[in-house]
Design an enzyme around this catalytic site. Structure first.
Site, short mmCIF file in Angstrom:
data_model
loop_
_atom_site.label_atom_id
_atom_site.label_comp_id
_atom_site.label_asym_id
_atom_site.label_seq_id
_atom_site.Cartn_x
_atom_site.Cartn_y
_atom_site.Cartn_z
N CYS A 295 0.83 -1.21 0.00
CA CYS A 295 0.00 0.00 0.00
C CYS A 295 0.87 1.25 0.00
O CYS A 295 1.37 1.67 1.05
CB CYS A 295 -0.94 -0.01 1.21
SG CYS A 295 -1.99 1.45 1.29
N CYS B 260 -0.45 4.13 2.11
CA CYS B 260 -0.20 4.00 3.56
C CYS B 260 1.27 4.25 3.89
O CYS B 260 1.59 4.87 4.89
CB CYS B 260 -0.54 2.60 4.05
SG CYS B 260 -1.99 1.87 3.30
N ASP B 261 2.17 3.73 3.07
CA ASP B 261 3.57 3.64 3.50
C ASP B 261 4.54 4.48 2.67
O ASP B 261 5.72 4.56 3.03
CB ASP B 261 4.01 2.17 3.45
CG ASP B 261 3.20 1.31 4.40
OD1 ASP B 261 2.76 1.85 5.44
OD2 ASP B 261 2.97 0.12 4.13
#
Ligand code: NDP
Length: 333
Positions: A134, A137-138
């Protein structure tokens, strides 16, 4: 003796637990069948910095533990097991685990989705330590770093472009020389000076498990068999997701990729609601899962109020079953 419930929630990720918090606070005494990966996908990530309310971030497993405690505090019951079968063709709905049978007036499906992985041992061991599925997200953790991304679909293109906001270099590795992604997304990635394309290739090893961090990748050219090693700080896998919806096949409307079709959070079966990644092919975020979990709990609450007021026939076929024409059209009553 079967367990009799007003509301049963399948899944204990952000969608299921948020639904449980709302339903428990509405005195519905919900039952959560957690699944064997209790806590869902957030339990396999490390820092979560985009869930509102945690300005310094929170570890994924801790976030899920807090949600679990919050749901428990208001009277949610939990079964730590997978649902092995469900019968949504009549009411009350029947859910079986290995040891229990549950009869429930309403069901919220929050069984999530799973990222597809390449299947490398090193990929699993370095997950959350430089390997991610992701970028939204990261990506932020890879400022001024070198990253690789695998995939040739729209997600890979979109995430590659997104990663260039942080990383110094993004190499997109794809197993063919043509793309599944739409032309506009491919063009956008191709035009970005920070993105390099590595085609007809795959990552066949991620280094370095012994250091517990990503330090490099080995790339195999699938046409020539040639191997090459490259330094790397991060590896993003963007080769698609599987919704966890097999259990409901043949009973509920799904799209061609197996995502449950919803109108808001209403499924094709009255009294059955779906929340989170099992019905979300697009956003797949913890906070969007939590949002739909909340909506599903409110819909279940309103449905139960109608059921209790005698406005919905109980102990009978669901309305769609009783009206095949409306069922075919996916009409909710
Ligand atoms: P897709 O299934 O569309 O693409 C998956 C990609 O990964 C393919 O290129 C596939 O290769 C590759 N792949 C699959 N398995 C492996 C493997 N084992 N090893 C190496 N490569 C592999 O998934 P996406 O997540 O990209 O997209 C899902 C849906 O979401 C699509 O409908 C997409 O259009 C949509 N989407 C739309 C966006 C937008 O419009 N902004 C953004 C993101 C997604 P191959 O092509 O060779 O099969």
């Amino acid at each position: 003796m079967p367990i009799r419930k007003k509301l049963t929630i399948l899944g204990s990720g952000a969608a299921g637990l948020t639904a449980a918090i709302y339903a428990a606070r509405a005195n519905l005494e919900p039952l959560v069948i957690q699944g064997l990966q209790a806590g869902g996908q957030l339990t396999i990530t490390t820092d979560v910095e985009n869930f509102p309310g945690f300005p310094n971030g929170i570890l994924g497993p801790q976030l899920m533990e807090e949600m679990h405690k919050q749901a428990e505090r208001f009277g949610t019951q939990f079964i730590y097991d997978n649902a092995e079968s469900v019968d949504l063709t009549k009411t009350p709905f029947v859910i079986k685990t290995s040891g229990e049978e549950v009869h429930s007036d309403t069901v919220i499906i929050g069984t999530g989705a799973q990222a597809k992985w390449l299947g490398l041992d090193s990929e699993q061991k370095l997950m959350g330590r430089g390997v991610s599925a992701c970028a939204t997200c990261d990506g932020f953790f890879f400022r001024d770093k070198i990253v690789f991304i695998v995939g040739g679909g729209d997600t890979a293109m979109e995430e590659a472009v997104f990663l260039t906001r942080f990383a110094t270099s993004v190499t997109l590795v794809h197993r063919r020389d043509t793309f599944r992604a739409s032309k506009i997304m491919v063009d956008r990635a191709m035009k970005n000076p920070k993105i390099k394309m590595c085609l007809n290739s795959t990552i066949d090893e991620i280094f370095d498990v012994s250091k517990n961090e990503v330090t490099g990748v080995r790339i195999r050219n699938l046409q020539t068999g040639e191997l090459s090693e490259h330094p790397a700080d991060g590896v993003f896998i963007a080769i698609g997701h599987h919704p966890n919806s097999d259990l409901f096949k043949g009973q509920i409307k799904m799209n061609e990729n197996g995502y449950i079709e919803t109108d808001g959070v209403k499924t094709s079966i009255p009294g059955v609601f779906a929340a989170g990644d099992v019905q979300d092919e697009i956003y797949k975020q913890a906070v969007t899962a939590a949002g739909t979990g909340c909506a599903a709990a409110l819909e279940a609450q309103w449905y139960l109020e109608k059921l209790e007021a005698g406005l919905i026939p109980s102990n009978s076929e669901p309305a769609n079953k009783a009206n095949p024409q409306k069922a075919a059209a996916g009409v909710h009553e």
